[in-house]
Design a protein around this motif. Structure first.
Motif, PDB file in Angstrom:
ATOM      1  N   TYR A  30       0.824  -1.210   0.000  1.00 33.82           N
ATOM      2  CA  TYR A  30       0.000   0.000   0.000  1.00 33.82           C
ATOM      3  C   TYR A  30       0.862   1.265   0.000  1.00 33.82           C
ATOM      4  O   TYR A  30       0.469   2.294  -0.578  1.00 33.82           O
ATOM      5  CB  TYR A  30      -0.934  -0.015   1.212  1.00 33.82           C
ATOM      6  CG  TYR A  30      -2.041  -1.026   1.075  1.00 33.82           C
ATOM      7  CD1 TYR A  30      -3.061  -0.857   0.137  1.00 33.82           C
ATOM      8  CD2 TYR A  30      -2.072  -2.165   1.879  1.00 33.82           C
ATOM      9  CE1 TYR A  30      -4.076  -1.787   0.003  1.00 33.82           C
ATOM     10  CE2 TYR A  30      -3.087  -3.104   1.755  1.00 33.82           C
ATOM     11  CZ  TYR A  30      -4.082  -2.913   0.810  1.00 33.82           C
ATOM     12  OH  TYR A  30      -5.084  -3.838   0.676  1.00 33.82           O
ATOM     13  N   PHE A  31       2.025   1.212   0.635  1.00 30.78           N
ATOM     14  CA  PHE A  31       2.902   2.380   0.621  1.00 30.78           C
ATOM     15  C   PHE A  31       3.467   2.630  -0.773  1.00 30.78           C
ATOM     16  O   PHE A  31       3.570   3.793  -1.204  1.00 30.78           O
ATOM     17  CB  PHE A  31       4.039   2.184   1.620  1.00 30.78           C
ATOM     18  CG  PHE A  31       4.911   3.385   1.772  1.00 30.78           C
ATOM     19  CD1 PHE A  31       4.457   4.533   2.398  1.00 30.78           C
ATOM     20  CD2 PHE A  31       6.210   3.385   1.283  1.00 30.78           C
ATOM     21  CE1 PHE A  31       5.265   5.645   2.529  1.00 30.78           C
ATOM     22  CE2 PHE A  31       7.027   4.482   1.407  1.00 30.78           C
ATOM     23  CZ  PHE A  31       6.554   5.629   2.034  1.00 30.78           C
ATOM     24  N   GLU A  46       1.985   1.826  -3.542  1.00 31.92           N
ATOM     25  CA  GLU A  46       0.854   2.361  -4.327  1.00 31.92           C
ATOM     26  C   GLU A  46       0.629   3.834  -4.015  1.00 31.92           C
ATOM     27  O   GLU A  46       0.370   4.640  -4.921  1.00 31.92           O
ATOM     28  CB  GLU A  46      -0.400   1.547  -4.011  1.00 31.92           C
ATOM     29  CG  GLU A  46      -1.610   1.936  -4.843  1.00 31.92           C
ATOM     30  CD  GLU A  46      -2.817   1.079  -4.527  1.00 31.92           C
ATOM     31  OE1 GLU A  46      -3.823   1.188  -5.258  1.00 31.92           O
ATOM     32  OE2 GLU A  46      -2.769   0.314  -3.537  1.00 31.92           O
ATOM     33  N   HIS A  47       0.732   4.212  -2.749  1.00 32.16           N
ATOM     34  CA  HIS A  47       0.578   5.627  -2.362  1.00 32.16           C
ATOM     35  C   HIS A  47       1.680   6.489  -2.978  1.00 32.16           C
ATOM     36  O   HIS A  47       1.398   7.589  -3.486  1.00 32.16           O
ATOM     37  CB  HIS A  47       0.603   5.742  -0.838  1.00 32.16           C
ATOM     38  CG  HIS A  47       0.675   7.158  -0.351  1.00 32.16           C
ATOM     39  ND1 HIS A  47      -0.377   8.046  -0.427  1.00 32.16           N
ATOM     40  CD2 HIS A  47       1.722   7.851   0.211  1.00 32.16           C
ATOM     41  CE1 HIS A  47      -0.015   9.217   0.067  1.00 32.16           C
ATOM     42  NE2 HIS A  47       1.259   9.131   0.462  1.00 32.16           N
ATOM     43  N   MET A  48       2.920   6.007  -2.969  1.00 27.25           N
ATOM     44  CA  MET A  48       4.012   6.786  -3.545  1.00 27.25           C
ATOM     45  C   MET A  48       3.878   6.893  -5.057  1.00 27.25           C
ATOM     46  O   MET A  48       4.272   7.900  -5.658  1.00 27.25           O
ATOM     47  CB  MET A  48       5.358   6.164  -3.178  1.00 27.25           C
ATOM     48  CG  MET A  48       5.669   6.155  -1.682  1.00 27.25           C
ATOM     49  SD  MET A  48       5.467   7.767  -0.891  1.00 27.25           S
ATOM     50  CE  MET A  48       6.636   8.743  -1.814  1.00 27.25           C
ATOM     51  N   SER A  63      10.490  11.997  -1.833  1.00 31.74           N
ATOM     52  CA  SER A  63       9.509  10.999  -2.253  1.00 31.74           C
ATOM     53  C   SER A  63      10.157   9.844  -3.010  1.00 31.74           C
ATOM     54  O   SER A  63       9.705   8.700  -2.916  1.00 31.74           O
ATOM     55  CB  SER A  63       8.431  11.658  -3.124  1.00 31.74           C
ATOM     56  OG  SER A  63       8.999  12.136  -4.345  1.00 31.74           O
ATOM     57  N   LYS A 118       0.985   7.070  -6.679  1.00 31.44           N
ATOM     58  CA  LYS A 118      -0.025   8.113  -6.892  1.00 31.44           C
ATOM     59  C   LYS A 118       0.548   9.490  -6.571  1.00 31.44           C
ATOM     60  O   LYS A 118       0.224  10.478  -7.256  1.00 31.44           O
ATOM     61  CB  LYS A 118      -1.247   7.824  -6.025  1.00 31.44           C
ATOM     62  CG  LYS A 118      -1.994   6.567  -6.431  1.00 31.44           C
ATOM     63  CD  LYS A 118      -3.192   6.339  -5.516  1.00 31.44           C
ATOM     64  CE  LYS A 118      -3.951   5.085  -5.927  1.00 31.44           C
ATOM     65  NZ  LYS A 118      -5.103   4.812  -5.025  1.00 31.44           N
ATOM     66  N   ASP A 119       1.382   9.572  -5.549  1.00 31.33           N
ATOM     67  CA  ASP A 119       2.014  10.849  -5.208  1.00 31.33           C
ATOM     68  C   ASP A 119       2.926  11.325  -6.342  1.00 31.33           C
ATOM     69  O   ASP A 119       2.980  12.528  -6.632  1.00 31.33           O
ATOM     70  CB  ASP A 119       2.804  10.697  -3.915  1.00 31.33           C
ATOM     71  CG  ASP A 119       3.464  12.002  -3.490  1.00 31.33           C
ATOM     72  OD1 ASP A 119       2.751  12.902  -3.028  1.00 31.33           O
ATOM     73  OD2 ASP A 119       4.702  12.115  -3.641  1.00 31.33           O
TER      74      ASP A 119
END
Length: 587
Positions: A230-231, A233-235, A259, A237-238
Motif C-alpha cells: 500500500y505504501f 501504491e501511495h508513492m 519521495s 499516486k504521489d
C-alpha cells in the motif's frame, strides 16, 4: 584550470535579463533550461542532427538537475544520460563499409555491430555464465557436505592429524593453532551435547511456544508485505500528482527527492528492524542446537525478504512498466534502474548504521555503562542474508542498469573491510560453539534458487512480455526485447539463403516455449541425479562405517571371551602345579 563552459551556456547566460537577480533558484534554473532547449532545437533545425546526439550533458545541464550529492543519492541528473542506465544506449547497427570503392564484392565479409542484439546477448550470457558457476559451486559444496563425519572420529583426526609441519612462519603458526583450537571446541561441544529427556507435558509446552512464535513471525511478515504494497501504491499516486504540478522550486525539488527515497528507506528499515524482532521472538523458543536456531532464523528472514521483493517486482513491472504515461515517463526502464540503484544504496547505508549502532555503540554501552565485559555476537545468518539480498537487487537491475554490478562490487569491498574491523573490535564468539562451516552449502543453495532463479524469472518475463519504451534504449520501436533476435535472424536469412536454417532453428527451438521447458527439465534432472549419486555414496559410507563398528564390536567380544577362558584355565593350571609339587615332595 579554467572551467569548460559550452558556447550554448555562454549564450544563455548573456541573454538572461537583469531582473533574474532576487528571484528564486528554481525559477532561474527553469528559465536557463527552457532557453537551452530553444537553442538546441534551433541548432537541430540547422544541422539536421537528432536531438539526443545534440543534448550531451554539459555543465549547465549538470547545474540544472541539482547538486552532486543529490544526484548520487537518487541516481538521477547527470547519471541519467550516462552509460549507467538503459536509456542511454542507442538502437543503431554499426557497419564497416568499403568507403569510396565501387566494387562492393571485393570487400569480402561486412562487419557489423548490432547494438540491440549485443545488449540482449550480453545480458543473456551474463546470466548463463552465472548460472553455470552457481550450479558448479553448489554441486561441489554438496559433495563436501554429504561426507559422513562423526564427531568422535573427527576429534581424533583433529588431535593427531591436523597439524601441518611445513608451516614455519610465526603468524601462520598462530593462525593455524587458533583454527585448530576453534575446530576442537566445536567438535567437543557436539560430543558433549546430549538430548535432554523431558516429559510429554514439557514437550507439549515447547511445541505450543514454537507454534506461537511462528504465528507471530508469519503475521508480522504478512503485515510488512501489505504495508509495503500500500505504501508503494501511495508513492506511485504521489508521483503522478507531482508530475502534473510540474513545480521547479527548491522546496518542490527537495520534496520530490524525498519521495523518491521514501520507498527504499521504508524497505531498508523493515529489513533492519524486523529481523531483530524475530530474534526477540526466538528467545521464547528452546533449541538445543545453535545450528537449528540459525536455520529457523534464516528461514524467517528469507520469508520476509522474498515477500518484500515480490511486492517490489510487482510495483515495477505491474504499475510502472504497464502504464509509464501515467507518471510521464519516456523511459520507464531507466526509472526502474534508478529505483534499484536507490535500493542498493539505502541497503548499504542502513548496513553501516546497523554496524555502528548495533555493534560499536552497544559494545561501548555494555562496557562503560553496564560495566560488563560482554560484546554482541556476530549474527552469521543475518549478515549472509543481507549479502544475498544485495546480490538479488544487482541481478534484478542488470537489465535496466548495466553498471549496477560495478556498484555492487564497490559496496561489497567497503562492507568486507567494515565488517572485518567491526568483528575484530566489537563482537565475540557465541557461547555455544557450533560448526558454521556446515551451513556453506545451505547459503549457496539460497543464493542459487530463491535469489538467482527469482531474478532470472523477472528479467526473462520483462524481455519476453513487456513492451519497451518507444523513445529510448536499444529496443525502441519493438513489441518486446526478445523480438530483436528474431529481426536479426530474419535479416540474416534474407541477405544469405545459406543461413535460412538459423531462422528455422530460432523459430522451433527459441520461440517455442516447449524447448525452454525441456531444457529446464533436463537441467533439473541432471541436478537431481547428481544429488542422488552423492546421497548413494553417503549411504554406502554409512554402511561401511557401520560394518567397521560391528567388526570392532566382534573383536571386542572375542577378546573378552579369550580373557574369560584364560582366567578360567589359570586356576586349573595352578592346582595341577601344586599337586605335582606335593607329589614330588612326598616321594
Amino acid at each position: 584550470m579554467e572551467p569548460c563552459w559550452s558556447t550554448a551556456t555562454l549564450r544563455v547566460l548573456s541573454s538572461m535579463p537583469s531582473r533574474t537577480i532576487g528571484r528564486s533558484r528554481g525559477a532561474i534554473l527553469s528559465q536557463n533550461y527552457n532557453r537551452t532547449m530553444q537553442l538546441c532545437r534551433r541548432r537541430q533545425s540547422r544541422t539536421g542532427r537528432p536531438l539526443l546526439l545534440a543534448l550531451r550533458p554539459t555543465k549547465h545541464l549538470w547545474l540544472s538537475r541539482g547538486d552532486g550529492p543529490g544526484q548520487l543519492r537518487t541516481g538521477r541528473g547527470y547519471f541519467t544520460d550516462s552509460l549507467m542506465y538503459y536509456g542511454y544506449y542507442s538502437n543503431y547497427t554499426l557497419t564497416k563499409t568499403c568507403g569510396n570503392t565501387n566494387d562492393q564484392s571485393s570487400c569480402g565479409f561486412h562487419l557489423s555491430y548490432n547494438m540491440p542484439l549485443a545488449y540482449f546477448f550480453t545480458i543473456g550470457m551474463a546470466f548463463f555464465i552465472t548460472c553455470i558457476i552457481l550450479v558448479y559451486s553448489m554441486s561441489k559444496s554438496f559433495g563436501l557436505s554429504f561426507r559422513v563425519d562423526r564427531s568422535k572420529g573427527l576429534l581424533a583426526m583433529k588431535v593427531f592429524c591436523s597439524w601441518d609441519f611445513k608451516v614455519t612462519k610465526k603468524s601462520s603458526v598462530r593462525l593455524q593453532s587458533e583454527n585448530i583450537s576453534t575446530q576442537l571446541k566445536e567438535l567437543v561441544a557436539e560430543v558433549n551435547r546430549k538430548e535432554v529427556k523431558s516429559s510429554w507435558l514439557q514437550r507439549l509446552a515447547i511445541v505450543c511456544i514454537q507454534i506461537l512464535a511462528w504465528t507471530i513471525c508469519i503475521g508480522s511478515t504478512a503485515a510488512c508485505t501489505c504495508a509495503i504494497y500500500y505504501f508503494s501504491e501511495h508513492m506511485h499516486k504521489d508521483l503522478q500528482v507531482r508530475v502534473r504540478s510540474s513545480s521547479n522550486t527548491t522546496e518542490s525539488l527537495l520534496l520530490k527527492e524525498a519521495s523518491l527515497l521514501a520507498l527504499p528507506v521504508a524497505v531498508s528499515s523493515i529489513n533492519l528492524l524486523v529481523p531483530g524482532f524475530f530474534n526477540t521472538v526466538a528467545w521464547m523458543e528452546e533449541y538445543d542446537s545453535p545450528s537449528k536456531r540459525n536455520y529457523v532464523a534464516i528461514f524467517r528472514n528469507l520469508m520476509l525478504k522474498v515477500s518484500v521483493l515480490g511486492v517490489l517486482c510487482y510495483h515495477w513491472l505491474g504499475r510502472v512498466a504497464a502504464d509509464p504515461g501515467s507518471v510521464s515517463l519516456k523511459c520507464w526502464e531507466s526509472f526502474v534502474g534508478q529505483e534499484l540503484y536507490r535500493f542498493l544504496l539505502m541497503d548499504f547505508i542502513f548496513t553501516m548504521l546497523d554496524t555502528f549502532f548495533g555493534e560499536f555503540l552497544w559494545r561501548l554501552f555494555s562496557q562503560k555503562v553496564l560495566k560488563k565485559e560482554r560484546k554482541p555476537v556476530f549474527d552469521i545468518a543475518r549478515n549472509v542474508l543481507e549479502l544475498i539480498y544485495g546480490q538479488t537487487l544487482a541481478w534484478l537491475g542488470v537489465l535496466f542498469t548495466p553498471l549496477l554490478p560495478v556498484v555492487q562490487v564497490i559496496k561489497l569491498l567497503f562492507l568486507f573491510y567494515m565488517k572485518k574491523t567491526s568483528l575484530m573490535m566489537n563482537c565475540q564468539a557465541p557461547r555455544k560453539p557450533w560448526r558454521a562451516s556446515q551451513m556453506t552449502t545451505f547459503f549457496i543453495t539460497l543464493l542459487c534458487f530463491p535469489s538467482f532463479l527469482g531474478a532470472a524469472v523477472c528479467v526473462t518475463y520483462t524481455m519476453w512480455t513487456i513492451k519497451p519504451s518507444d523513445s529510448c534504449g536499444p529496443f525502441r520501436g519493438l513489441n518486446t526485447m526478445f523480438q530483436a533476435g528474431k529481426i536479426w535472424v530474419e535479416q540474416l536469412a534474407k541477405n544469405d539463403q545459406k543461413f535460412r536454417w538459423v531462422l528455422l532453428a530460432h523459430k522451433y527451438l527459441v520461440e517455442n516455449p516447449f524447448f525452454l521447458f525441456l531444457a529446464a527439465g533436463i537441467f533439473l534432472i541432471v541436478i537431481y541425479f547428481h544429488s542422488q549419486v552423492v546421497d548413494g555414496q553417503r549411504k554406502i559410507i554409512e554402511l561401511l562405517q557401520e560394518q567397521i563398528e560391528n567388526e570392532g564390536e566382534d573383536k571386542k567380544f572375542l577378546i573378552t571371551r579369550l580373557q574369560d577362558i584364560h582366567e578360567q584355565k589359570r586356576p586349573l593350571s595352578s592346582r595341577r602345579i601344586r599337586g605335582a609339587s606335593e607329589e614330588s615332595s612326598f616321594s
